[in-house]
Structures are given as C-alpha cells and as structure tokens.
Motif scaffolding. Structure first.
Motif, mmCIF file in Angstrom:
data_model
loop_
_atom_site.group_PDB
_atom_site.id
_atom_site.type_symbol
_atom_site.label_atom_id
_atom_site.label_comp_id
_atom_site.label_asym_id
_atom_site.label_seq_id
_atom_site.Cartn_x
_atom_site.Cartn_y
_atom_site.Cartn_z
ATOM 1 N N LEU A 211 65.437 59.803 -38.833
ATOM 2 C CA LEU A 211 66.212 59.047 -39.666
ATOM 3 C C LEU A 211 67.643 59.840 -40.115
ATOM 4 C CD1 LEU A 211 63.803 58.913 -42.516
ATOM 5 C CD2 LEU A 211 64.846 56.839 -41.475
ATOM 6 N N LEU A 212 67.657 60.960 -39.949
ATOM 7 C CA LEU A 212 69.200 61.371 -39.754
ATOM 8 C C LEU A 212 69.819 61.405 -38.774
ATOM 9 C CD1 LEU A 212 68.360 65.187 -41.448
ATOM 10 C CD2 LEU A 212 69.234 62.945 -42.422
ATOM 11 N N GLY A 213 69.061 61.114 -37.651
ATOM 12 C CA GLY A 213 69.611 60.881 -36.054
ATOM 13 C C GLY A 213 70.272 59.372 -36.345
ATOM 14 N N THR A 214 70.182 58.690 -37.358
ATOM 15 C CA THR A 214 70.988 57.323 -37.319
ATOM 16 C C THR A 214 72.781 57.600 -37.681
ATOM 17 O OG1 THR A 214 70.558 56.773 -39.715
ATOM 18 C CG2 THR A 214 69.168 55.930 -37.855
ATOM 19 N N GLU A 215 72.870 58.717 -38.221
ATOM 20 C CA GLU A 215 74.039 59.299 -38.560
ATOM 21 C C GLU A 215 75.097 58.718 -37.631
ATOM 22 O OE1 GLU A 215 76.564 63.454 -38.338
ATOM 23 O OE2 GLU A 215 74.388 63.536 -38.828
ATOM 24 N N PRO A 216 75.126 58.687 -36.204
ATOM 25 C CA PRO A 216 76.398 58.270 -35.177
ATOM 26 C C PRO A 216 76.529 56.747 -35.404
ATOM 27 C CG PRO A 216 74.973 59.635 -34.021
ATOM 28 C CD PRO A 216 74.203 59.258 -35.364
ATOM 29 N N LEU A 217 75.446 56.048 -35.961
ATOM 30 C CA LEU A 217 75.547 54.694 -36.206
ATOM 31 C C LEU A 217 76.491 54.477 -37.543
ATOM 32 C CD1 LEU A 217 74.931 51.630 -36.056
ATOM 33 C CD2 LEU A 217 72.632 52.109 -37.336
ATOM 34 N N TRP A 218 76.384 55.239 -38.607
ATOM 35 C CA TRP A 218 76.961 55.228 -39.621
ATOM 36 C C TRP A 218 78.327 55.843 -39.391
ATOM 37 C CZ3 TRP A 218 74.426 51.795 -41.828
ATOM 38 C CH2 TRP A 218 73.111 51.738 -42.006
ATOM 39 N N ALA A 219 78.540 56.703 -38.354
ATOM 40 C CA ALA A 219 80.139 57.120 -38.396
ATOM 41 C C ALA A 219 80.842 55.833 -37.501
ATOM 42 C CB ALA A 219 79.933 58.444 -37.205
ATOM 43 N N ALA A 220 80.045 55.193 -36.863
ATOM 44 C CA ALA A 220 80.767 54.199 -35.995
ATOM 45 C C ALA A 220 81.176 53.072 -37.050
ATOM 46 C CB ALA A 220 79.914 53.451 -34.993
ATOM 47 N N VAL B 253 66.865 59.833 -47.202
ATOM 48 C CA VAL B 253 67.013 60.593 -46.371
ATOM 49 C C VAL B 253 68.246 59.510 -45.485
ATOM 50 C CG1 VAL B 253 66.285 61.711 -44.193
ATOM 51 C CG2 VAL B 253 65.116 61.677 -46.264
ATOM 52 N N LEU B 254 67.982 58.370 -45.414
ATOM 53 C CA LEU B 254 68.832 57.221 -44.644
ATOM 54 C C LEU B 254 70.059 57.395 -45.398
ATOM 55 C CD1 LEU B 254 68.900 55.386 -42.352
ATOM 56 C CD2 LEU B 254 68.275 53.494 -44.155
ATOM 57 N N LEU B 255 70.281 57.705 -46.630
ATOM 58 C CA LEU B 255 71.487 57.600 -47.528
ATOM 59 C C LEU B 255 72.391 58.858 -46.949
ATOM 60 C CD1 LEU B 255 70.566 56.330 -51.045
ATOM 61 C CD2 LEU B 255 71.684 55.115 -49.275
ATOM 62 N N VAL B 256 71.711 60.001 -46.714
ATOM 63 C CA VAL B 256 72.148 61.188 -46.259
ATOM 64 C C VAL B 256 72.731 60.894 -44.895
ATOM 65 C CG1 VAL B 256 71.685 63.636 -45.341
ATOM 66 C CG2 VAL B 256 70.587 62.575 -47.459
ATOM 67 N N ALA B 257 72.094 60.235 -43.929
ATOM 68 C CA ALA B 257 72.756 59.868 -42.808
ATOM 69 C C ALA B 257 73.801 59.149 -43.065
ATOM 70 C CB ALA B 257 71.715 58.871 -41.854
ATOM 71 N N VAL B 258 73.927 58.105 -43.802
ATOM 72 C CA VAL B 258 75.177 57.336 -44.112
ATOM 73 C C VAL B 258 76.550 58.396 -44.357
ATOM 74 C CG1 VAL B 258 76.268 55.432 -45.509
ATOM 75 C CG2 VAL B 258 74.085 55.138 -44.754
ATOM 76 N N VAL B 259 76.168 59.144 -45.532
ATOM 77 C CA VAL B 259 77.376 60.008 -45.840
ATOM 78 C C VAL B 259 77.774 61.002 -44.713
ATOM 79 C CG1 VAL B 259 76.801 59.418 -48.348
ATOM 80 C CG2 VAL B 259 75.580 61.527 -47.205
ATOM 81 N N TRP B 260 76.936 61.643 -44.277
ATOM 82 C CA TRP B 260 77.177 62.277 -43.190
ATOM 83 C C TRP B 260 78.076 61.822 -41.862
ATOM 84 C CZ3 TRP B 260 72.133 65.922 -42.036
ATOM 85 C CH2 TRP B 260 72.210 66.826 -42.997
ATOM 86 N N GLY B 261 77.394 60.483 -41.617
ATOM 87 C CA GLY B 261 78.294 59.630 -40.627
ATOM 88 C C GLY B 261 79.900 59.512 -41.182
ATOM 89 N N ALA B 262 79.926 59.259 -42.470
ATOM 90 C CA ALA B 262 81.392 59.111 -43.251
ATOM 91 C C ALA B 262 81.850 60.436 -42.881
ATOM 92 C CB ALA B 262 81.347 58.582 -44.460
ATOM 93 N N SER B 263 81.275 61.711 -43.091
ATOM 94 C CA SER B 263 82.018 62.943 -43.268
ATOM 95 C C SER B 263 83.074 63.161 -41.736
ATOM 96 C CB SER B 263 80.801 63.929 -43.391
ATOM 97 O OG SER B 263 80.105 63.929 -42.127
ATOM 98 N N TYR B 264 82.886 62.354 -40.975
ATOM 99 C CA TYR B 264 83.574 62.890 -39.685
ATOM 100 C C TYR B 264 85.085 62.417 -39.977
ATOM 101 C CZ TYR B 264 79.400 63.710 -36.744
ATOM 102 O OH TYR B 264 78.318 64.372 -36.410
ATOM 103 N N LEU B 265 85.305 61.425 -40.431
ATOM 104 C CA LEU B 265 86.430 61.148 -40.727
ATOM 105 C C LEU B 265 87.118 61.909 -42.069
ATOM 106 C CD1 LEU B 265 86.656 56.987 -40.866
ATOM 107 C CD2 LEU B 265 87.670 58.545 -39.257
ATOM 108 N N ALA B 266 86.115 62.267 -43.049
ATOM 109 C CA ALA B 266 86.505 62.977 -44.049
ATOM 110 C C ALA B 266 87.068 64.409 -43.658
ATOM 111 C CB ALA B 266 85.615 63.090 -45.373
ATOM 112 N N ALA B 267 86.225 65.009 -42.919
ATOM 113 C CA ALA B 267 86.538 66.429 -42.311
ATOM 114 C C ALA B 267 87.861 66.433 -41.512
ATOM 115 C CB ALA B 267 85.450 66.844 -41.599
#
Length: 328
Positions: free
Chosen positions: A281-290, A43-57
C-alpha cells in the motif's frame, strides 16, 4: 484477516494465532473485506501524504540545510507527543524503550538517506527507486520466515513497479546518480524498519503513541548530535530564523502529516496486517507523487504515465488480495 476491535488491547491481538478457515464464522468472513479496508485506508492516506512530501521537501531543503530541516521537522511535534502520552511513556518497560529506540535509529537512517537522496536526484527518480520497497519487503520477510512469497504476490509487485516505471517516464528518467544510490539504500532501510516493527517482541504490547514518541525522540537526538559537528551545514536555529511563511507551512506539513500521522499509522497497521501488505500500500507513493506534481507543479505524465498509474493501482489491488489469501 483478523478482526480488530477498538477496545481490544494490542497484546491480546498479537497473542491470537491466525484462524483457520474452519474456525471463521460466516458473519466474520462476510465482514472481513470491510474491516480490511478500515486498516488499509489510513495506510493509503500515508502513501498520499508521503507522495506529496517530495515537493514539500524540495521546496524547503538544500544540501546545506538537510540536517537542520530534519531537526526542526521532528522537534516541532515531539513536545506535543511527550505531553499527550507522558503517563504511557512512564509505563513503558526497559525492553520496550530499547526496542522503540532501536526502531528510532533505523528511522533516523531512513530520513537521512531519503532527504539527501531527494536533494541530489530528481523527484521522478526518487519516486521510482523508493517503490522498490514493495519487492524488498516480501523477499526479506521470506528470508526471515523461510517461507517463499507466492508467485502471484511477486507478480503483483512486479506489475506495480512496471507501472511506476511507465509513470515516471512521463517526467523523464535521468541517469543514475549519488542521489539515486541513496534512495536505493533508503528503500532497503524502509524494509528493515517495517520488518523490525513486526518482529521486535518487546514493542508489541506497547501502545502506538508511546512507541512513535520514543522513535521520533531517538531520531531527533541523532540529528541533533550530527548538527553539533562542524561542517554538517547550517544550524537549526539559523534555518528557523531564515524561514518565511511558505517554508514554515512546508515544514509543518512534513512534521504533522508526513511524520507524526504517517508513522503512528504505520505502527498501528503493521500489527494488524502483514508487513508485505503495508509495504504494498505504501508502494503507491509514487502514484501520489505524480498526482501532486500534476496538480501543484504542472507536470504532464502523458499516455505512458497514465498507463503506469493504472498498472500501479491494478498491481496494488491484486497484491492486497493475494496477501489476504495467504494470511487466511
């Protein structure tokens, strides 16, 4: 936290009640934290890739190509899923098809709101607003179950959100816009999706691959219907022909990791832990986006941003422990 064995059928897992403290043997209790992390890590890995998805999208999408990109994003992985799980798809009952299709309609709404929202606001605002799912989910879960979340859990979630605020201040919080409102609605839709996955009884006994396939199929059908109407932007075919290697790389990242991997893991995890824990856990997404912004886009969060990152991690860890204590 219930022990999860690879060979245990999902329907058997769902029929097991939560064990009382007196019924838990010592070896199981000692192994519980390790098993919890086996569920949490994907689930944490999902947050990581979702965080990176902002730049990709942002790199491959404009306001004129949102629907086309969504069609391509889902259509790329759907044939693989159908081929891999054809026999299990045929084994689904009518109620399971209806339940998974319902989840797919919610999923389509999430992606429409998020993609249009990201296009029309800053990635900083998007990451901050979508993190409110951490607050919405336990509150909605409490409304459904009529059991108030503990003050410790709410405090942990509030600490994480405060960390996100500090984290995003490094990038500069802009004035609210239409995109911000769309991201707020997306956060609400995410909450509905997580709760629906845990409460639609028909989907509990079906395997995650089949459910993910039906969900994505329902979503791409919605996008394809929208794309057929005039005035909804460029056609998927025209956008595909216009894509270069960089755009295709971004699309495949969104399709394989941010869509296929992410929602398969979410379906798998939400039936082995609580919706609130998954959302936290998915709420850490902004951290990975940063983190993606710092590593790939040259963003500099500053002292406030670094302090916010620490608060996000602390709040998430605290909330996970609180959720475990509540489950026991």
């Amino acid at each position: 936290m219930r022990a999860v064995e690879v060979s245990t059928p999902p329907e058997e897992l769902e029929n097991r009640p939560a064990m009382s403290a007196s019924s838990i043997a010592a070896p199981v209790s000692l192994g519980a934290p390790r098993r919890a992390w086996l569920t949490d890590l994907p689930v944490l890995l999902v947050a990581v890739v979702w965080g990176a998805s902002y730049l990709a999208a942002k790199g491959i999408t404009t306001g004129h190509t949102v629907i086309a990109v969504l069609v391509l994003r889902f259509a790329v992985v759907l044939p693989v899923l159908v081929a891999a799980g054809w026999s299990r798809l045929r084994a689904l009952g009518a109620a399971q098809w209806r339940g998974a299709a319902t989840l797919g309609l919610i999923l389509a709404g999430i992606f429409l709101l998020e993609t249009y929202g990201v296009v029309h606001t800053s990635a900083t605002n998007a990451g901050l607003i979508i993190s409110l799912t951490m607050i919405f989910t336990p509150l909605a879960e409490s409304a459904v179950t009529r059991a108030l979340p503990s003050r410790s859990f709410l405090a942990a979630a509030a600490l994480s959100v405060a960390g996100v605020v500090l984290l995003t201040q490094g990038g500069g919080f802009t004035a609210p816009s239409l995109g911000d409102l769309l991201m707020l609605l997306a956060a609400l839709a995410r909450t509905v999706h997580v709760l629906a996955m845990s409460r639609i009884k028909a989907v509990r006994s079906a395997d995650s691959l089949s459910l993910t396939t039906v969900q994505l199929g329902s979503a791409v059908a919605v996008f394809a219907v929208i794309a057929a109407f005039p005035g909804t932007g460029a056609s998927p075919w025209a956008v595909a022909l216009d894509f270069g290697p960089r755009e295709w790389a971004g699309l495949l990242f969104l399709s394989v990791f941010c869509t296929l991997f992410a929602f398969f893991v979410q379906m798998w995890a939400v039936r082995r832990t609580s919706p609130s824990r998954v959302s936290l856990l998915l709420g850490t997404e902004p951290l990975w986006a940063a983190a993606a912004g710092i590593a790939l886009a040259g963003d500099r969060p500053g002292a406030l941003g670094l302090a916010g990152a620490v608060l996000v991690l602390a709040g998430t860890s605290w909330g996970r422990r609180t959720a475990d204590e509540g489950a026991r």
